[in-house]
Design an enzyme around this catalytic site. Sequence first.
Site, mmCIF file in Angstrom:
data_model
loop_
_atom_site.group_PDB
_atom_site.id
_atom_site.type_symbol
_atom_site.label_atom_id
_atom_site.label_comp_id
_atom_site.label_asym_id
_atom_site.label_seq_id
_atom_site.Cartn_x
_atom_site.Cartn_y
_atom_site.Cartn_z
ATOM 1 C CB SER A 1 -8.135 0.915 6.472
ATOM 2 O OG SER A 1 -8.690 2.195 6.626
ATOM 3 C CB SER B 1 -7.494 3.897 3.751
ATOM 4 O OG SER B 1 -6.713 3.174 4.680
ATOM 5 C CE LYS C 1 -3.695 2.027 2.879
ATOM 6 N NZ LYS C 1 -4.521 1.794 4.091
#
Length: 487
Positions: free
Chosen positions: A175, A151, A75
């Site tokens: 997330s 997220s 990420k």
Amino acid sequence: MNLSEYANFDAVDLARLVAKGDVRPAELAALALEAANAVNPAVNAVVEQWAPEEADLATATSTNGPLAGVPFLIKDLAIQMAGRRCELGSRLAEGLVAADDSLLMHHYRRAGLVTVGRTTTPEMAFSTETESAQQGATRNPWNLTLSAGGSSGGSGAAVAAGIVPIAHATDAAGSIRVPAAYNGLFGLKPTRGRTSNGPALDEVFGGLGVQLGLSRSVRDSAALMDAVQGYSRGDPYYTPAPAEGFLSQVGRDPGRLRIGLMLHPWNGAQTAAPIAQAARDVAVHLQSLGHRVEEVAPVLGVSWEAFVHANAQIWCATLVRWIDGLAAATGRPIAASTLEPSTLANYRYGQEARAVDFAAAFEVRNTVSRAVGAWFDDMDVLMTPTLPEMPGALGNYSEGAERMSGLDWTARVFRHTPFTPPANVAGTPAMSVPLCVDPGTGLPIGIQFMASFAREDLLLRLAGQLEQTMPWAARRPAVWAGAARAA
């Protein structure tokens, strides 16, 4: 191995094939690149990808790590890979390159994972949908008009679409679990202190933020946690490793569990009917397996408004330090030209936070943590829907953000994901399991399970049992790399 075969293997099986010499890490990296080229234009999950000769193949070929040779994505936030960009989904950080590996990145390398690129994130991870001015909108591979969640939405969409079997993800309010639910994946949020955020960070959002990954199989997440859990000197939190590995828990009988079922969230809203029905159906199935399921209404110990306010104080005050540091590193202004309206609102709200307000937020954290701990005196596991609503349409989430305060924005985020944040505040483990499908839309529905502190072993045993009795492995989204060549 062809692309269709590659996309149908999980990480554990790919690692076994590499260990036996049936496939080389370079071949798998090339297949991951082929998969990304096939599906990423549709889903926009990977913001940067690296050709096999640029990937970290040396680590995979020199280690006996449990996931050696498996393609992996990180990420674009909270993790640093030496020589690679880390831009936090923001124009303010565009072009920033990490000088060194973070500790978690070191652990991923040691496990033998071959990192082939970065996945999208909303700016600074301050959203449960993945849309940013810098990276664009990440689309749900089950329906490209819908959100992939956030997220860690880029990682979720990439794994669901078959680019890689497993990807890095973070979770400060849901997330990991939100994109797991939206994308039909397994997502485990570990206990606070299970993995390290160092060395640049000692904690994320006052201990609310943790890191692990998203996967299609339960055993992949368990194997990943085995590979990366552990203490690094200076860590402010540490949860000791269990006597036996997490992967060994997946096939074990969880025993007869006391499971509390909570259908509607603490904010007083109602869960959408198809999701509530899905949770009831899972409850019936759990009872058929011998578990005792009873509806419960556990208390947080504070009002929902106080809970949201405390989180806003912790999040936004932390964000100020991030943004100030990024502006200093890039020489760019903190302005509408570099930050999105919601991020600017959160930044300004954080600037107004006083030390006494921050201390009061930690008092709320303590109250909630004690309340959550008490839940498990009377039950082994709390079961809820992961989310109260189905995925929303792209572009709707940020409407009106320019008129919001940081507290307003946090309230919006928590209104979308009211079931997930208590596990972050309390530091307890929680997982989203893709057990159901909405009969009207065909979209996956995630069911969340929470356990007491450090009891990932219990969650993994239950998840393994459900994976066998309510299997999801054969489900495929509309955009799927395994179908790309045939098409």
